[in-house]
Design a protein around this motif. Sequence first.
Motif, mmCIF file in Angstrom:
data_model
loop_
_atom_site.group_PDB
_atom_site.id
_atom_site.type_symbol
_atom_site.label_atom_id
_atom_site.label_comp_id
_atom_site.label_asym_id
_atom_site.label_seq_id
_atom_site.Cartn_x
_atom_site.Cartn_y
_atom_site.Cartn_z
ATOM 1 N N GLN A 190 0.763 -1.199 0.084
ATOM 2 C CA GLN A 190 0.086 -0.097 0.100
ATOM 3 C C GLN A 190 0.924 1.045 0.169
ATOM 4 O O GLN A 190 1.957 1.209 0.621
ATOM 5 N N VAL A 191 0.558 2.186 -0.681
ATOM 6 C CA VAL A 191 1.003 3.497 -0.780
ATOM 7 C C VAL A 191 -0.134 4.812 -0.129
ATOM 8 O O VAL A 191 -1.113 4.446 -0.717
ATOM 9 N N GLN A 192 0.563 5.456 0.602
ATOM 10 C CA GLN A 192 -0.232 6.451 1.196
ATOM 11 C C GLN A 192 0.276 7.852 0.641
ATOM 12 O O GLN A 192 1.324 8.086 0.674
ATOM 13 N N LEU A 193 -0.755 8.529 -0.182
ATOM 14 C CA LEU A 193 -0.498 9.850 -0.568
ATOM 15 C C LEU A 193 -1.250 11.089 0.074
ATOM 16 O O LEU A 193 -2.590 10.705 0.275
ATOM 17 N N VAL A 194 -0.619 12.140 0.238
ATOM 18 C CA VAL A 194 -1.162 13.228 1.012
ATOM 19 C C VAL A 194 -0.613 14.527 0.437
ATOM 20 O O VAL A 194 0.455 14.753 0.402
ATOM 21 N N GLU A 195 -1.656 15.226 -0.155
ATOM 22 C CA GLU A 195 -1.400 16.538 -0.967
ATOM 23 C C GLU A 195 -1.698 17.517 0.126
ATOM 24 O O GLU A 195 -2.183 17.602 1.174
ATOM 25 N N SER A 196 -0.763 18.672 -0.162
ATOM 26 C CA SER A 196 -0.776 19.737 0.675
ATOM 27 C C SER A 196 -0.593 21.114 -0.228
ATOM 28 O O SER A 196 0.216 21.037 -1.256
ATOM 29 N N GLY A 197 -0.562 22.429 0.655
ATOM 30 C CA GLY A 197 -0.366 23.521 -0.399
ATOM 31 C C GLY A 197 -1.292 24.129 -0.952
ATOM 32 O O GLY A 197 -1.029 25.069 -1.799
ATOM 33 N N GLY A 198 -2.539 23.755 -1.300
ATOM 34 C CA GLY A 198 -3.606 24.284 -2.148
ATOM 35 C C GLY A 198 -4.022 25.605 -1.324
ATOM 36 O O GLY A 198 -3.670 25.978 -0.075
ATOM 37 N N GLY A 199 -4.866 26.496 -2.135
ATOM 38 C CA GLY A 199 -5.319 27.745 -1.504
ATOM 39 C C GLY A 199 -5.767 28.704 -2.405
ATOM 40 O O GLY A 199 -6.278 28.224 -3.689
ATOM 41 N N LEU A 200 -5.969 29.802 -2.233
ATOM 42 C CA LEU A 200 -6.509 30.788 -3.171
ATOM 43 C C LEU A 200 -5.510 31.620 -3.309
ATOM 44 O O LEU A 200 -4.615 32.308 -2.627
ATOM 45 N N VAL A 201 -5.439 31.793 -4.621
ATOM 46 C CA VAL A 201 -4.201 32.818 -5.450
ATOM 47 C C VAL A 201 -4.738 33.689 -6.555
ATOM 48 O O VAL A 201 -5.845 33.137 -7.201
#
Length: 124
Positions: free
Chosen positions: A1-12
């Motif tokens: 199994q591989v776990q993936l976690v995104e970060s860094g989104g927002g309003l620009v």
Amino acid sequence: QVQLVESGGGLVQAGGSLRLSCAASGRAFSIYVMGWFRQAPGKEREFVGAIIWSRGTTYYADSVKGRFTISIDNAKNTVDLQMNSLKPEDTAVYYCASSPRGIVIDVAANYDYWGQGTQVTVPS
């Protein structure tokens, strides 16, 4: 199994930049290709780009070529998506995905593992 976690989104604001990161854990050593996709409301999930982990070879959709860059931080087991010159049409939830094998990289169904997604909003 591989776990993936995104970060860094927002309003620009349009013309601005944003950097997304996808942290891989679990059997991250098995990743052959890491892809980035996005999905806007009412639209299909769309290929953004991909990177072959071992070689660093990158591929991009025409809509983002020259504006987006994918890179790997091997020390942190992360794959980053640097997005410059953002446009309102880039607004979407962005997902990273991985596969342990060679695949047709612009087809979402070919990827085995997915992150939860991170929202990017570029107001018009």
